[in-house]
Design an enzyme around this catalytic site. Structure first.
Site, PDB file in Angstrom:
ATOM      1  N   GLY A  82       0.785  -1.236   0.000  1.00 33.21           N
ATOM      2  CA  GLY A  82       0.000   0.000   0.000  1.00 33.21           C
ATOM      3  C   GLY A  82       0.813   1.280   0.000  1.00 33.21           C
ATOM      4  O   GLY A  82       0.302   2.339   0.379  1.00 33.21           O
ATOM      5  N   ILE A 120     -11.721  -6.804 -11.794  1.00 34.08           N
ATOM      6  CA  ILE A 120     -12.903  -6.010 -11.433  1.00 34.08           C
ATOM      7  C   ILE A 120     -14.125  -6.598 -12.155  1.00 34.08           C
ATOM      8  O   ILE A 120     -14.099  -6.782 -13.370  1.00 34.08           O
ATOM      9  CB  ILE A 120     -12.691  -4.539 -11.863  1.00 34.08           C
ATOM     10  CG1 ILE A 120     -11.451  -3.950 -11.164  1.00 34.08           C
ATOM     11  CG2 ILE A 120     -13.926  -3.705 -11.569  1.00 34.08           C
ATOM     12  CD1 ILE A 120     -11.546  -3.859  -9.660  1.00 34.08           C
ATOM     13  N   HIS A 151       0.490  -0.065 -13.437  1.00 31.34           N
ATOM     14  CA  HIS A 151       1.205  -1.315 -13.673  1.00 31.34           C
ATOM     15  C   HIS A 151       2.702  -0.998 -13.730  1.00 31.34           C
ATOM     16  O   HIS A 151       3.104  -0.050 -14.391  1.00 31.34           O
ATOM     17  CB  HIS A 151       0.744  -1.942 -14.993  1.00 31.34           C
ATOM     18  CG  HIS A 151       1.346  -3.280 -15.230  1.00 31.34           C
ATOM     19  ND1 HIS A 151       0.907  -4.415 -14.575  1.00 31.34           N
ATOM     20  CD2 HIS A 151       2.391  -3.671 -16.001  1.00 31.34           C
ATOM     21  CE1 HIS A 151       1.652  -5.439 -14.943  1.00 31.34           C
ATOM     22  NE2 HIS A 151       2.546  -5.020 -15.811  1.00 31.34           N
TER      23      HIS A 151
HETATM   24  C1  GRF Z   1       3.270  -1.298  -7.505  1.00 29.04           C
HETATM   25  O1  GRF Z   1       4.519  -1.465  -8.098  1.00 29.04           O
HETATM   26  C2  GRF Z   1       2.183  -1.246  -8.540  1.00 29.04           C
HETATM   27  O2  GRF Z   1       2.587  -0.757  -9.751  1.00 29.04           O
HETATM   28  C3  GRF Z   1       1.817  -2.687  -8.708  1.00 29.04           C
HETATM   29  O3  GRF Z   1       1.982  -3.274  -7.452  1.00 29.04           O
HETATM   30  C4  GRF Z   1       2.899  -2.519  -6.682  1.00 29.04           C
HETATM   31  C5  GRF Z   1       2.197  -2.163  -5.413  1.00 29.04           C
HETATM   32  O4  GRF Z   1       3.070  -1.572  -4.484  1.00 29.04           O
HETATM   33  N1  GRF Z   1       0.529  -2.800  -9.325  1.00 29.04           N
HETATM   34  P1  GRF Z   1       2.476  -0.870  -3.195  1.00 29.04           P
HETATM   35  O5  GRF Z   1       1.534  -1.874  -2.544  1.00 29.04           O
HETATM   36  O6  GRF Z   1       1.753   0.365  -3.632  1.00 29.04           O
HETATM   37  O7  GRF Z   1       3.636  -0.567  -2.320  1.00 29.04           O
END
Ligand code: GRF
Length: 188
Positions: free
Chosen positions: A12, A88, A104
């Site tokens: 998060g 989703i 992503h």
């Molecule tokens: C991020 O690198 C995002 O791009 C991907 O998952 C990761 C999540 O990281 N979808 P965090 O939970 O926000 O630290």
């Protein structure tokens, strides 16, 4: 007031960054985080940030009606996916056309799709000896990582990089751009 729900399954850190960025914004309210992982660190972050974090089972979150009613009852306008690992449901994609945005950690359309998330992406990029990677912010449709791309930013990969150091570079790009891109979409 524009109400945002953030969906997150992991640490998060992007969710935290978005919440901090919009903290003093009088027009944007982060209503809550939704997670499908009981032990996700995002729940701790939410507690510290004093933002409600709702935990629901995968079954609940995959059902069309359940999630839609939570979102609609709370007058959610935008849904932000920040490290959220479930698809989703179609009813929500129809109700929130171009109002669901994902980040992503690679340059889509490369290194996307089911199973390619988090460190799996960075390991694949490194093992293919790519010289650059980056972030893709995109609208969400019913398939993993296939919605229209809104924004991309790149970083270089050097010979000394491994999946961990690449993940750090990507996170910096995410923190810099994701909140700003969300803001510009909302006010466009
Ligand atoms: C991020 O690198 C995002 O791009 C991907 O998952 C990761 C999540 O990281 N979808 P965090 O939970 O926000 O630290």
């Amino acid at each position: 007031m524009i109400n945002i729900a953030i969906l997150a399954s992991g640490s998060g850190s992007n969710a935290e960054r978005i919440i901090t960025y919009f903290k003093n914004n009088k027009n944007i309210n982060i209503s809550f985080i939704i997670t499908n992982k009981e032990d996700a660190y995002v729940r701790k972050r939410a507690e510290l940030l004093q933002i409600p974090c709702l935990f629901f089972s995968n079954k609940q979150l995959k059902s069309n009606h359940f999630l839609l009613s939570v979102l609609q009852e709370n007058h959610i306008d935008w849904i932000i996916l920040a490290g959220y690992l479930l698809l989703i449901p179609p009813e929500i994609i129809q109700a929130y056309t171009n109002k669901i945005v994902n980040i992503h950690p690679a340059l889509l359309p490369n290194y996307g799709g089911q199973g390619l998330y988090g460190m799996n992406v960075h390991k694949a990029v490194i093992s293919n000896k790519e010289t650059e990677s980056g972030i893709s912010i995109h609208y969400v449709n019913e398939k993993y990582d296939e919605g229209n791309i809104i924004f991309q930013a790149k970083c270089n990969i050097t010979e000394t990089d491994d999946a961990e150091s690449l993940a750090e570079k990507i996170h910096l790009l995410e923190y810099e751009y994701f909140p700003k891109v969300i803001e510009s979409l909302i006010f466009q």
